[in-house]
Design a protein around this motif. Structure first.
Motif, mmCIF file in Angstrom:
data_model
loop_
_atom_site.group_PDB
_atom_site.id
_atom_site.type_symbol
_atom_site.label_atom_id
_atom_site.label_comp_id
_atom_site.label_asym_id
_atom_site.label_seq_id
_atom_site.Cartn_x
_atom_site.Cartn_y
_atom_site.Cartn_z
ATOM 1 N N GLU A 31 0.805 -1.224 0.000
ATOM 2 C CA GLU A 31 0.000 0.000 0.000
ATOM 3 C C GLU A 31 0.837 1.272 0.000
ATOM 4 O OE1 GLU A 31 -3.234 -0.169 -0.306
ATOM 5 O OE2 GLU A 31 -3.288 -2.357 -0.146
ATOM 6 N N ASN A 32 2.145 1.156 -0.210
ATOM 7 C CA ASN A 32 3.009 2.302 0.015
ATOM 8 C C ASN A 32 3.969 2.508 -1.168
ATOM 9 O OD1 ASN A 32 5.033 4.102 1.101
ATOM 10 N ND2 ASN A 32 4.198 3.624 3.131
ATOM 11 N N LYS A 33 3.711 3.539 -1.969
ATOM 12 C CA LYS A 33 4.550 3.819 -3.132
ATOM 13 C C LYS A 33 5.937 4.314 -2.731
ATOM 14 C CE LYS A 33 0.646 4.861 -6.168
ATOM 15 N NZ LYS A 33 -0.028 5.905 -6.993
ATOM 16 N N GLU A 34 6.013 5.072 -1.640
ATOM 17 C CA GLU A 34 7.312 5.556 -1.182
ATOM 18 C C GLU A 34 8.181 4.400 -0.723
ATOM 19 O OE1 GLU A 34 10.496 8.080 -0.081
ATOM 20 O OE2 GLU A 34 8.832 8.265 -1.492
ATOM 21 N N PHE A 35 7.560 3.395 -0.118
ATOM 22 C CA PHE A 35 8.285 2.183 0.274
ATOM 23 C C PHE A 35 8.913 1.547 -0.969
ATOM 24 C CE2 PHE A 35 8.998 -2.159 1.368
ATOM 25 C CZ PHE A 35 9.147 -2.215 2.737
ATOM 26 N N GLU A 36 8.126 1.388 -2.018
ATOM 27 C CA GLU A 36 8.625 0.796 -3.265
ATOM 28 C C GLU A 36 9.782 1.614 -3.825
ATOM 29 O OE1 GLU A 36 6.989 -0.362 -7.750
ATOM 30 O OE2 GLU A 36 5.711 0.755 -6.347
#
Length: 228
Positions: free
Chosen positions: A80-85
């Motif tokens: 659920e986390n684009k910044e994580f990716e």
């Protein structure tokens, strides 16, 4: 009597750079929202965080991630986390992905004083690379080690002044086991009550595992809202 905090900033001031944290919750359910916000304000950095997931881009642990306060994340779900990716692909964030049941059991083992155990989850997958494998009853199992933390930041519905905790519904997911696996456990609760006022039959975490409590209101955001 446990230490009762009145300031979230006072709680996180005890957390130093490089600490290992366990943070309760599942998605955005049962997370210690105010303690996470205080961590963001504190600017503490180089954290290793153990949690089921890393929140969403604009809430929960995603705020720490956006602030680049986390060096390593140990969890089971990151979808659920684009910044994580982005941080993973750029090499800014170290990640240890663990099957969800294995993650729960590694945390439980840390709280129970069990240094390692064998599980069939992950056999034959990249998770098994470099991990000891043994055969029991003609079935292969992976060796998995316990997880412990310098601080466990958890969320409960009620806590008494002796540190006994009650959780609401699915907030019982990772919070109880994390409470046992932290050297210092701080519970963010909706209500602090007098010792002895909680029904012993419904206490989920005994106060022996809790070092401090703080009362705070929560927004309880919805992780993914689906409407017709």
């Amino acid at each position: 009597m446990k230490k009762i905090y009145t300031s979230f900033n006072d709680v996180v001031n005890e957390i130093q750079d490089g600490s290992t944290l366990m943070v309760g919750g599942f998605g955005l359910v049962g997370i210690p929202e105010n303690l996470i916000l205080a961590l963001v304000e504190s600017k503490v950095k180089h954290l290793t965080v153990i949690s089921n997931n890393c929140g969403v881009d604009d809430w929960g642990l995603g705020l720490l991630l956006k602030n680049k306060q986390i060096d390593k994340m140990i969890g089971s779900y990151v979808g659920e986390n684009k910044e994580f990716e982005r941080q993973v692909l750029s090499g800014e964030l170290e990640v240890e992905l663990v099957p969800q049941g294995t993650l729960a059991e590694r945390i439980r083992a840390g709280g129970a004083g069990i240094p390692a155990f064998y599980t069939p989850a992950g056999v034959g997958t990249p998770i098994a690379e470099g991990v000891e494998v043994r055969t029991f009853d003609n079935k292969e199992y992976l060796l998995q080690t316990e997880l412990k933390a310098d601080f466990s930041l958890i969320r409960a519905a009620k806590g008494d002044k002796s540190g006994n905790l009650m959780y609401n519904k699915t907030a019982q997911n990772f919070n109880p086991m994390m409470a046992a696996a932290g050297k210092t456990t701080i519970a963010e609760v909706e209500q602090i009550v007098e010792s002895g006022s909680l029904d012993p039959e419904y206490i989920h975490t005994p106060g022996i595992y809790v070092q401090g409590l703080i009362e705070g209101k929560q927004e309880k955001r919805i992780e993914r809202l689906t409407v017709r």
